[in-house]
Design a protein around this motif. Structure first.
Motif, short mmCIF file in Angstrom:
data_model
loop_
_atom_site.label_atom_id
_atom_site.label_comp_id
_atom_site.label_asym_id
_atom_site.label_seq_id
_atom_site.Cartn_x
_atom_site.Cartn_y
_atom_site.Cartn_z
N LYS A 202 -2.38 -13.54 79.67
CA LYS A 202 -0.98 -13.15 79.80
C LYS A 202 -0.94 -11.67 80.14
O LYS A 202 -1.81 -10.91 79.73
CB LYS A 202 -0.22 -13.41 78.50
N GLU B 150 1.56 -8.29 79.94
CA GLU B 150 2.74 -7.70 79.33
C GLU B 150 2.97 -6.31 79.90
O GLU B 150 2.12 -5.43 79.76
CB GLU B 150 2.57 -7.59 77.81
N ASP C 143 7.84 -3.37 78.88
CA ASP C 143 9.10 -3.91 78.35
C ASP C 143 9.21 -5.43 78.41
O ASP C 143 10.29 -5.97 78.40
CB ASP C 143 10.29 -3.26 79.07
N GLY C 144 8.07 -6.11 78.49
CA GLY C 144 8.12 -7.57 78.44
C GLY C 144 7.10 -8.25 79.32
O GLY C 144 6.38 -7.62 80.10
N SER C 145 7.06 -9.55 79.21
CA SER C 145 6.09 -10.37 79.92
C SER C 145 6.36 -10.41 81.43
O SER C 145 7.52 -10.45 81.85
CB SER C 145 6.13 -11.79 79.36
N LYS D 29 0.76 -14.07 84.47
CA LYS D 29 -0.64 -14.29 84.09
C LYS D 29 -1.56 -13.77 85.18
O LYS D 29 -1.22 -13.77 86.36
CB LYS D 29 -0.90 -15.77 83.86
N THR E 98 -4.45 -11.23 76.26
CA THR E 98 -3.30 -10.53 76.81
C THR E 98 -3.74 -9.18 77.36
O THR E 98 -4.52 -8.47 76.74
CB THR E 98 -2.23 -10.33 75.73
N HIS F 95 -2.12 -5.56 78.50
CA HIS F 95 -0.94 -4.73 78.33
C HIS F 95 -0.95 -3.62 79.38
O HIS F 95 -1.99 -3.02 79.63
CB HIS F 95 -0.89 -4.13 76.92
N ARG G 227 8.74 -3.85 83.85
CA ARG G 227 9.02 -5.06 84.63
C ARG G 227 9.67 -4.71 85.97
O ARG G 227 9.33 -5.30 86.98
CB ARG G 227 9.92 -5.99 83.82
#
Length: 117
Positions: free
Chosen positions: A24, A26, A29-31, A34, A76, A78, A83
């Protein structure tokens, strides 16, 4: 951010050879999606991220220098960027752009090095 934008930072926790495909991603400020594929080439490391339905399945190139942390336990990655920065990033799949083309590399560097643009 211009220098080293294509290299994983020492504090990112990325070990060369680690397979990040499927991790994932990130943003600050968010996802955003992938990891579809990645490289760990010296001075040209990057992720190709599949954004899925968030921005209509678009794939984007994220320079490794934007990775703040690789969490292998939770699979994940980061990032430092937002975004919106990812959403507004150059699309390498349209207009024949490819992530290894010098013009695309410069465009990507400019985009992430100058977030006000």
């Amino acid at each position: 951010m211009g220098t080293g934008i294509w290299d994983y930072g020492h504090r990112a926790g990325y070990a060369p050879g680690t397979d990040l495909v499927g991790y994932k991603v990130e943003a600050a400020d968010g996802s955003i999606g992938k990891v579809d594929r990645h490289t760990d080439d010296v001075a040209r490391s990057y992720l190709v991220v599949d954004t899925g339905p968030w921005i209509f399945g678009r794939k984007v190139v994220i320079p490794a220098g934007l990775v703040t942390r690789v969490d292998t336990e939770h699979e994940t990655v980061h990032l430092t960027c937002t975004r919106d920065q990812v959403k507004d990033s150059p699309d390498y799949e349209t207009n024949g752009r490819h992530e290894d083309e010098p013009a695309f590399v410069r465009l990507t560097e400019t985009h992430y090095s100058n977030p006000h643009m």
